[in-house]
Design a protein around this motif. Structure first.
Motif, short mmCIF file in Angstrom:
data_model
loop_
_atom_site.label_atom_id
_atom_site.label_comp_id
_atom_site.label_asym_id
_atom_site.label_seq_id
_atom_site.Cartn_x
_atom_site.Cartn_y
_atom_site.Cartn_z
N LYS A 143 -15.15 2.93 7.05
CA LYS A 143 -15.09 2.18 8.30
C LYS A 143 -13.68 1.82 8.76
O LYS A 143 -13.44 1.66 9.96
CB LYS A 143 -15.88 0.88 8.18
CG LYS A 143 -17.37 1.05 8.01
CD LYS A 143 -18.02 -0.34 7.94
CE LYS A 143 -19.53 -0.25 7.80
NZ LYS A 143 -20.13 -1.60 7.75
N GLU A 144 -12.74 1.66 7.82
CA GLU A 144 -11.44 1.08 8.18
C GLU A 144 -10.29 1.84 7.54
O GLU A 144 -10.40 2.34 6.42
CB GLU A 144 -11.39 -0.39 7.72
CG GLU A 144 -12.46 -1.27 8.33
CD GLU A 144 -12.54 -2.64 7.68
OE1 GLU A 144 -13.36 -3.47 8.14
OE2 GLU A 144 -11.81 -2.90 6.70
N PHE A 145 -9.17 1.91 8.27
CA PHE A 145 -7.94 2.44 7.69
C PHE A 145 -6.76 1.62 8.20
O PHE A 145 -6.86 0.91 9.20
CB PHE A 145 -7.75 3.92 8.02
CG PHE A 145 -7.55 4.25 9.49
CD1 PHE A 145 -6.32 4.08 10.10
CD2 PHE A 145 -8.61 4.74 10.24
CE1 PHE A 145 -6.14 4.39 11.45
CE2 PHE A 145 -8.44 5.04 11.59
CZ PHE A 145 -7.20 4.88 12.20
N THR A 146 -5.64 1.73 7.47
CA THR A 146 -4.46 0.93 7.77
C THR A 146 -3.23 1.83 7.92
O THR A 146 -3.04 2.76 7.14
CB THR A 146 -4.20 -0.10 6.65
OG1 THR A 146 -5.29 -1.03 6.64
CG2 THR A 146 -2.91 -0.85 6.88
N ILE A 147 -2.43 1.53 8.93
CA ILE A 147 -1.13 2.18 9.14
C ILE A 147 -0.07 1.16 8.75
O ILE A 147 -0.08 0.02 9.24
CB ILE A 147 -0.93 2.60 10.61
CG1 ILE A 147 -2.09 3.49 11.08
CG2 ILE A 147 0.41 3.28 10.80
CD1 ILE A 147 -2.16 4.82 10.40
N TYR A 170 1.61 -4.18 8.21
CA TYR A 170 0.45 -3.30 8.20
C TYR A 170 -0.50 -3.62 9.36
O TYR A 170 -0.69 -4.79 9.71
CB TYR A 170 -0.29 -3.43 6.86
CG TYR A 170 0.52 -2.95 5.69
CD1 TYR A 170 0.44 -1.63 5.26
CD2 TYR A 170 1.41 -3.80 5.04
CE1 TYR A 170 1.20 -1.17 4.19
CE2 TYR A 170 2.18 -3.35 3.98
CZ TYR A 170 2.07 -2.03 3.56
OH TYR A 170 2.84 -1.58 2.52
N TYR A 171 -1.09 -2.56 9.89
CA TYR A 171 -2.05 -2.68 10.99
C TYR A 171 -3.34 -1.99 10.56
O TYR A 171 -3.34 -0.80 10.21
CB TYR A 171 -1.52 -2.03 12.26
CG TYR A 171 -0.23 -2.61 12.79
CD1 TYR A 171 -0.24 -3.56 13.81
CD2 TYR A 171 1.00 -2.20 12.29
CE1 TYR A 171 0.94 -4.09 14.30
CE2 TYR A 171 2.19 -2.73 12.77
CZ TYR A 171 2.15 -3.67 13.77
OH TYR A 171 3.34 -4.19 14.28
N LYS A 172 -4.45 -2.73 10.60
CA LYS A 172 -5.74 -2.16 10.20
C LYS A 172 -6.58 -1.85 11.42
O LYS A 172 -6.64 -2.62 12.38
CB LYS A 172 -6.50 -3.14 9.29
CG LYS A 172 -7.75 -2.52 8.67
CD LYS A 172 -8.37 -3.41 7.61
CE LYS A 172 -9.13 -4.56 8.22
NZ LYS A 172 -9.87 -5.34 7.21
#
Length: 560
Positions: A143-147, A170-172
């Motif tokens: 469902k989620e990933f982070t840059i 970090y940005y999710k």
């Protein structure tokens, strides 16, 4: 098993399997494992030929060491040439950050549009194309990933800290629609002792989280110094704050909720009476669905203690009720009780004798036969163990290996040997004993024959309740909060596999229903607090099944 992040060496069963296509909107919260398929030498040769062509073309080029990295990852089935084509010139990701993009695309059964979604997320944040980290969320891996932007030239200490709280910005994002969910900054102070400050904006739940952690040079863990979670309304005004701070009892935390109107609510409070030395822990808190947990613990300097632990659902139904006491008669004589059942415990130089006064049964622990290593450490901790749990030691554990106090966080249980290695800490001992109780299925009892590999963590009803509570918790909490109990809720990459987190919940349930996390294991205090508050139904169901086994013991002994 682990207690504080230290693993035992267990052989892996089975081989790596190819990623299977999954229905996109199936149960996304179901734990998934890392599944890679090693590629043949011919496949590797063809891929390297294609890689060489793009490497010798326009744009960024890779040196020999980087080429070797790609070859290694490709052979493991962790990356392909196509993801390199997409991200080579459009990002600053190295191969070790392209790999999780490739893996997440496959696990979600997405096509190249997933790569476009990642670029769209990168373009929505300042200097997004310069990001150095792509992280597939370990709690919600589909469902989620982070840059992320990780600091350059990390020291060995930074790497250790990074494993617990990633440093940098970090940005999710939501993996389905690319919506920004969270923005987090974690920075390390330059002074000693080392301190890490984390600030998070949780856009999904309209919260702000400020967390301060101190690095413990002895245990190598980050210990929470303070955490403030501020919930706001749609206009940005504060609705309430949940504040977590260390209590008067080292290893325990006070939790207070302060509302906008000034009203205060104490969820957890631990104190020490300065005159008598009596320690008191009181908790009254609710989980996401309104399930209430009431917990009372008291002990005195002599070792006498009482515990009352009650869990009630939103409709007032009692899910679990436990009342226990432990009385120190003298240095070698103890009386414990559990919901009215009494146990008489005596110790001499050679053995510990335990009598179940209700069922009129008796067992003993022979020190020479049962102990290895530091005998004194094991004797000391056994003198604090409740009577019913001492019966479990006889049934479920082959050997007890004593460790020094400074090694207590390196304690462990092996399901292969059925041995426990542990120092003089009651909570750690009961945690490892919880693993032993979970893996006791081969003890020859007729009602355990033909069962799954683990008695409780393989139970389908317990698994269902655990998944439901974990899903509710993840939906309403940010990653900095989730990290407190990642040991229990990590869905991808957990050392114990698919149900490794639940296995740790089983073990921790055995501990927290009998004692608390003390100063020796201060770093584990917040995980105990979060588990008790947010997973009450899982805890009560595990204890219910443990009690069910005890009832069958009685039936087996007395007959029906």
């Amino acid at each position: 098993m682990e207690i504080g992040g230290i693993k035992i060496n267990l052989p892996k069963i089975g081989t790596n399997k190819a990623p299977q296509k999954q229905e996109k909107y199936a149960d996304l919260n179901e734990p998934i494992q890392d599944t890679f398929q090693k590629r043949s030498d011919d496949d590797v040769q063809n891929a390297m030929s294609e890689f060489s062509q793009i490497n010798n073309g326009k744009g960024k080029t890779y040196d020999f060491a980087e080429t070797c990295q790609f070859k290694y990852l490709y052979k493991q089935g962790a990356i392909d040439v196509d993801v390199v084509k997409h991200f080579k010139d459009g990002s600053d990701f190295d191969f070790y950050n392209m790999a999780p993009i490739y893996q997440m695309k496959n696990e979600r059964a997405d096509g190249p549009e997933f790569y476009d979604r990642v670029f769209k997320a990168m373009d929505s944040i300042p200097n997004g194309r310069k990001a150095t980290r792509f992280i597939q969320n370990k709690f919600e891996p589909l469902k989620e990933f982070t840059i992320g932007f990780e600091p350059e030239n990390l020291s060995n200490l930074d790497e250790t800290i990074n494993a617990q709280t990633p440093l940098g910005k970090y940005y999710k994002f939501d993996a389905d629609n690319g919506r920004l969910l969270e923005e987090t900054v974690s920075e390390k102070s330059g002074h000693f002792p080392v301190q890490v400050k984390t600030q998070t904006k949780d856009y999904k739940n309209n919260r702000e989280i400020e967390k301060v952690q101190n690095y413990d040079t002895k245990t190598k863990f980050l210990v929470t110094e303070k955490q403030v979670v501020t919930t706001k309304d749609k206009d940005g005004k504060m609705v309430k704050q949940e504040i977590i701070t260390p209590s008067e009892i080292k290893g325990m935390y006070d939790v207070e909720v302060v509302y906008a109107n000034g009203k205060k609510e104490q969820l957890a409070k631990a104190t020490v009476d300065k005159k008598t030395g009596i320690k008191s822990i009181k908790k009254d808190m609710k989980s996401e669905d309104g399930t209430r947990t009431q917990f009372l613990y008291e002990d005195d300097p002599k070792g006498n203690r009482i515990i009352d632990y009650k869990i009630t659902d939103a409709n007032g139904k009692v899910l679990m009720g436990r009342s226990q006491s432990f009385e120190v008669v003298d240095d070698n004589h103890f009386i414990s009780s559990q919901n009215g059942y009494k146990y008489d415990i005596t110790v001499d130089d050679k053995k510990m004798t335990v009598k179940d006064l209700h069922h009129e049964t008796e067992t003993e622990i022979n020190f020479n036969k049962k102990f290895k290593g530091k005998k004194e450490e094991i004797v000391n901790v056994l003198k604090k163990v409740p009577g019913e749990e001492l019966f479990e030691v006889v049934e479920s554990v082959k050997k007890l290996k004593g460790k020094d106090k400074d090694e207590v966080l390196a304690s462990g249980y092996s399901p292969l040997t059925k041995n426990i290695s542990v120092g003089d800490d009651l909570m750690v001992f009961l945690h490892e004993l919880g693993h032993a109780k979970d893996f006791q299925v081969k003890n020859g009892r007729k009602y355990l024959q033909n069962t799954a590999h683990a008695l409780y963590s393989d139970n389908k009803d317990i698994q269902k309740t655990y998944i439901e509570e974990r899903e509710k918790f993840n939906a309403t909490h940010s990653d900095p909060e989730r990290e407190h109990i990642s040991y229990f809720t990590q869905a991808k990459g957990h050392y114990g596999g698919k149900w490794g987190g639940l296995g740790e919940v089983v073990a921790e349930t055995n501990a927290i229903t009998n004692t608390y996390s003390d100063g020796q294991i201060e770093a584990l205090g917040t995980r105990m607090q979060y588990l008790q508050q947010h997973f009450p139904k899982t805890i009560s169901m595990i204890k219910d099944h443990m009690n069910w086994k005890d009832d069958l013991n009685a039936i087996e002994y007395y007959g029906t």
